[in-house]
Design a protein around this motif. Structure first.
Motif, PDB file in Angstrom:
ATOM      1  N   ALA A 156       0.818  -1.207   0.000  1.00  0.00           N
ATOM      2  CA  ALA A 156       0.000   0.000   0.000  1.00  0.00           C
ATOM      3  C   ALA A 156       0.854   1.260   0.000  1.00  0.00           C
ATOM      4  N   LEU A 165       2.460   1.571  -3.494  1.00  0.00           N
ATOM      5  CA  LEU A 165       1.461   1.985  -4.474  1.00  0.00           C
ATOM      6  C   LEU A 165       1.019   3.431  -4.243  1.00  0.00           C
ATOM      7  N   GLY A 169      -2.707   3.919  -1.445  1.00  0.00           N
ATOM      8  CA  GLY A 169      -2.362   2.530  -1.751  1.00  0.00           C
ATOM      9  C   GLY A 169      -3.450   1.548  -1.375  1.00  0.00           C
TER      10      GLY A 169
END
Length: 288
Positions: A73, A76, A254
């Motif tokens: 997360a 991202l 994320g």
């Protein structure tokens, strides 16, 4: 210059310096056994945590999967970083360290009841009502052959780690009257094998037998009973750390991406949090 403005400028400068380092360090605290399981999971899957889309593994337990989701997360969400892992086996201390700002992140998702105004919480990792646990005994136990009534199961000795306060509260609310405590989570199954309690209270693993494999043998759930949890779980980010806002915003970006990709669903299934094999089992009702 006012002291509050000076502090704000210092924190802004520190955040900018960290953000320009590639990769920079994000401090995180948790159980070293969990961190080792996470590293073994990543290694088994090829060494790159961002390339993992099939989360099933012999190392896929909820804590190790949670840490992998945290890594994915944050990446991202736009951060190029490495974990600076602080090893600590005491959950209460870990939470205190994050709330004080000594460490930025907790290494696992936490129940929403653990959050206060000293920390930010991420979007849900586990939503309300999703997490289910069962009652595990050694595969050689005669308790597996017994038919358990609601009254019988509520009177059984159920073993939990002494700081699993939410588990204890949930069991009490569901009418369990004989809760036993272990000093360490990794001792629970050994204690059950030795007859110190009837059941261990754990999530259901993602395998056909719903089995937990352990150095002391295989542990199986008694059939047809489970307990549902009504709190959500979230990642915890310290508000008292200079990287707080940057990391919190990246984390939620994320988490949205993981949700949209379907990765969060896959990961929770691999961790045993979402388990269709027990969907038809009886949920112990809240005690009246």
């Amino acid at each position: 210059m006012k002291k509050s403005l000076w502090i704000a400028l210092v924190l802004l400068f520190q955040t900018s310096v960290f953000a320009e380092q590639h990769p920079f360090q994000i401090s995180i605290i948790g159980d070293p056994i969990v961190y080792q399981s996470y590293l073994q999971l990543v290694e088994e899957k090829g060494g790159d945590p961002m390339a993992i889309s099939d989360y099933r593994s012999s190392y896929s337990f909820r804590p190790s999967i949670s840490l992998l989701l945290l890594k994915q997360a944050l990446t991202l969400g736009g951060l190029d970083f490495e974990f600076d892992f602080v090893a600590s086996t005491t959950p209460a201390r870990n939470i205190r360290m994050v709330k004080s700002g000594s460490v930025l992140l907790l290494a696992s998702d936490m129940w929403i009841s653990e959050f206060d105004n000293t920390v930010n919480r991420s979007l849900p990792v586990v939503k309300k009502g999703e997490l289910t646990k069962g009652f595990f005994v050694h595969e050689d136990s005669p308790l597996l052959e017994r038919a358990w009534s609601l009254t019988d199961i509520r009177e059984a000795k159920v073993l939990v780690e002494k700081t699993w306060y939410n588990d204890i509260e949930v069991l009490e609310a569901h009418g369990f009257s004989n809760i036993q405590f272990a000093n360490r989570a990794d001792a629970i199954l050994t204690m059950v094998k030795r007859g110190r309690a009837d059941f261990a209270f754990f999530e259901f693993p993602d395998n056909q037998q719903l089995a937990i494999d352990h150095p002391n043998g295989r542990f199986l759930p008694i059939s047809d009973w489970r307990v549902n949890f009504q709190q959500s779980r979230h990642f915890m980010v310290s508000k008292n750390h200079p990287l707080s806002e940057m990391v919190s915003e990246a984390l939620d970006r994320g988490m949205i991406e993981l949700q949209e990709r379907g990765s969060l669903q896959k990961a929770l299934e691999a961790a045993g949090v979402l388990n269709p094999r027990v969907a038809a089992w009886q949920a112990v009702p809240v005690s009246q």
